[in-house]
Motif scaffolding. Structure first.
Motif, PDB file in Angstrom:
ATOM      1  N   GLY A   1       0.786  -1.230   0.000  1.00  0.00           N
ATOM      2  CA  GLY A   1       0.000   0.000   0.000  1.00  0.00           C
ATOM      3  C   GLY A   1       0.820   1.283   0.000  1.00  0.00           C
ATOM      4  N   VAL A   2       2.100   1.191   0.360  1.00  0.00           N
ATOM      5  CA  VAL A   2       2.916   2.400   0.501  1.00  0.00           C
ATOM      6  C   VAL A   2       3.087   3.173  -0.816  1.00  0.00           C
ATOM      7  N   PRO A   3       3.317   2.483  -1.950  1.00  0.00           N
ATOM      8  CA  PRO A   3       3.479   3.231  -3.199  1.00  0.00           C
ATOM      9  C   PRO A   3       2.214   4.000  -3.620  1.00  0.00           C
ATOM     10  N   GLN A   4       1.076   3.659  -3.003  1.00  0.00           N
ATOM     11  CA  GLN A   4      -0.182   4.327  -3.370  1.00  0.00           C
ATOM     12  C   GLN A   4      -0.691   5.240  -2.263  1.00  0.00           C
ATOM     13  N   ASP A   5       0.079   5.434  -1.198  1.00  0.00           N
ATOM     14  CA  ASP A   5      -0.420   6.196  -0.051  1.00  0.00           C
ATOM     15  C   ASP A   5      -0.544   7.694  -0.357  1.00  0.00           C
ATOM     16  N   LEU A   6       0.505   8.291  -0.887  1.00  0.00           N
ATOM     17  CA  LEU A   6       0.444   9.701  -1.303  1.00  0.00           C
ATOM     18  C   LEU A   6      -0.096   9.693  -2.726  1.00  0.00           C
ATOM     19  N   LYS A   7      -1.202  10.380  -2.940  1.00  0.00           N
ATOM     20  CA  LYS A   7      -1.994  10.119  -4.142  1.00  0.00           C
ATOM     21  C   LYS A   7      -1.799  11.127  -5.267  1.00  0.00           C
ATOM     22  N   VAL A   8      -2.097  10.648  -6.473  1.00  0.00           N
ATOM     23  CA  VAL A   8      -2.099  11.522  -7.647  1.00  0.00           C
ATOM     24  C   VAL A   8      -3.117  12.646  -7.430  1.00  0.00           C
ATOM     25  N   SER A   9      -4.238  12.321  -6.790  1.00  0.00           N
ATOM     26  CA  SER A   9      -5.269  13.337  -6.533  1.00  0.00           C
ATOM     27  C   SER A   9      -4.795  14.409  -5.554  1.00  0.00           C
ATOM     28  N   GLU A  10      -3.705  14.126  -4.832  1.00  0.00           N
ATOM     29  CA  GLU A  10      -3.130  15.118  -3.908  1.00  0.00           C
ATOM     30  C   GLU A  10      -1.965  15.880  -4.564  1.00  0.00           C
ATOM     31  N   GLY A  11      -1.734  15.608  -5.833  1.00  0.00           N
ATOM     32  CA  GLY A  11      -0.683  16.333  -6.562  1.00  0.00           C
ATOM     33  C   GLY A  11       0.597  15.541  -6.752  1.00  0.00           C
ATOM     34  N   TYR A  12       0.652  14.355  -6.168  1.00  0.00           N
ATOM     35  CA  TYR A  12       1.849  13.515  -6.302  1.00  0.00           C
ATOM     36  C   TYR A  12       1.829  12.717  -7.604  1.00  0.00           C
ATOM     37  N   TYR A  13       3.022  12.294  -8.058  1.00  0.00           N
ATOM     38  CA  TYR A  13       3.128  11.486  -9.277  1.00  0.00           C
ATOM     39  C   TYR A  13       4.409  10.663  -9.199  1.00  0.00           C
ATOM     40  N   HIS A  14       4.326   9.394  -9.577  1.00  0.00           N
ATOM     41  CA  HIS A  14       5.521   8.541  -9.537  1.00  0.00           C
ATOM     42  C   HIS A  14       6.454   8.817 -10.720  1.00  0.00           C
ATOM     43  N   GLY A  15       7.760   8.681 -10.475  1.00  0.00           N
ATOM     44  CA  GLY A  15       8.739   8.639 -11.544  1.00  0.00           C
ATOM     45  C   GLY A  15       9.312   7.231 -11.631  1.00  0.00           C
ATOM     46  N   GLY A  16      10.112   6.989 -12.673  1.00  0.00           N
ATOM     47  CA  GLY A  16      10.775   5.682 -12.812  1.00  0.00           C
ATOM     48  C   GLY A  16       9.864   4.630 -13.412  1.00  0.00           C
ATOM     49  N   THR A  17      10.466   3.681 -14.094  1.00  0.00           N
ATOM     50  CA  THR A  17       9.695   2.584 -14.681  1.00  0.00           C
ATOM     51  C   THR A  17       9.315   1.585 -13.598  1.00  0.00           C
TER      52      THR A  17
END
Ligand SMILES: *[C@@H]1O[C@H](CO)[C@@H](O)[C@H](O)[C@H]1NC(C)=O
Length: 282
Positions: free
Chosen positions: A209-225
């Motif tokens: 669950g950690v990779p999804q805790d801070l959300k795209v809807s909160e302005g966050y976005y993942h980098g890296g493949t």
């Protein structure tokens, strides 16, 4: 006629299969499995020879972890520790997106990053870079490899960009395990530029669950493949899916969509090839 049709048919099937499931190559798998052990060893400050390598420096203030040299692989390994203790928890919870200003941010216009991660890196960025310069001078042909689990995976992105800018874009490789999102979409693009050609491997496992805790809807976005492990422990090469970029909705994002545990810390978070922070990994 029938046989050439058959050949054509198998060709079309092969094309479809390879585009739908990119295969993990053996070298990436080997590097990932080995660096997972270092991501685990980073939790142990009393480990002098992590996974048989020689520890050259250790950091206990700011972005915690170690620099080690692996003479067999000819690697300089920078491993960041995950959350371990109150100071790290304060870092994790300080999760407002703030302007990106720490060394490495040059050229990232209007970018925002996790406040706590940036404060942690700002504390010892000068020390880590100057130590790395000394080590790199001693071993100029060695590859710099960056890793870490959880908070350490997030730091792999933030600190990794600074290190890549300092030692050469395209010359530094990162494997970040179980990382939360670290910054906004502009930051993710900046990370991509610092690690071109899929050299930042963002490894997730099952429904962590950690990779999804801070959300795209909160302005966050993942980098890296993203590389998504579908079986633990000791996954085989076929248990790992090479996802489509950094925000593939069919990988960990789908598996962890319904995780409702504080900070996303569930059972899947703790096993990446090996048990993270276990005393057997040193
Ligand atoms: C991969 O993701 C991009 C968006 O990031 C999307 O446009 C594309 O269709 C996806 N490809 C596959 C094969 O799903």
């Amino acid at each position: 006629m029938a046989s050439s049709l058959r050949i054509l048919f198998s060709f079309v099937v092969a094309l479809f299969v390879t585009s739908a499931f990119a295969q993990l190559d053996q070298q990436t798998y080997d590097e990932m499995a080995y660096l997972a052990k270092h991501a685990s060893a980073a939790y142990k400050e009393d480990c002098r020879s992590p996974v048989g390598t020689t520890k050259l420096a250790q950091y206990e203030n700011g972005a915690k972890g170690y620099i080690a040299v692996d003479q067999q692989r000819k690697w300089i390994i920078v491993a960041f520790r995950g959350t371990n203790g109150a100071q790290d928890l304060i870092t994790d919870l300080d999760n407002a997106l703030v302007p990106y200003t720490v060394q490495g941010s040059k050229g990232c216009q209007g970018c925002k990053v996790h406040s706590g991660f940036q404060k942690a890196w700002a504390k010892n960025v000068n020390a880590v870079i100057s130590d790395l310069k000394i080590v790199k001078k001693e071993y100029p042909e060695h590859r710099i490899m960056i890793t870490g689990h959880s908070l350490g995976g997030g730091l792999s992105a933030l600190c990794g960009i600074t290190i890549a800018q300092e030692f050469g874009i395209g010359k530094v490789t990162a494997y970040g395990f179980a990382a939360p999102r670290v910054g906004d979409k502009n930051f993710a693009a900046h990370q991509e530029a610092a690690f071109p050609g899929k050299t930042f491997h963002r490894v997730t496992s099952m429904d962590d669950g950690v990779p999804q805790d801070l959300k795209v809807s909160e302005g966050y976005y993942h980098g890296g493949t993203e590389y998504w492990i579908q079986k633990e422990p000791n996954p085989s090469i076929n248990d790992i899916k090479v996802c489509n970029g950094s925000e593939d909705p069919t990988c960990n994002a789908k598996a962890a969509a319904n995780v409702r545990i504080p900070m996303g810390i569930n059972q899947a978070h703790f096993t990446y090839f090996v048990q993270m922070g276990s005393s057997t990994q040193c």
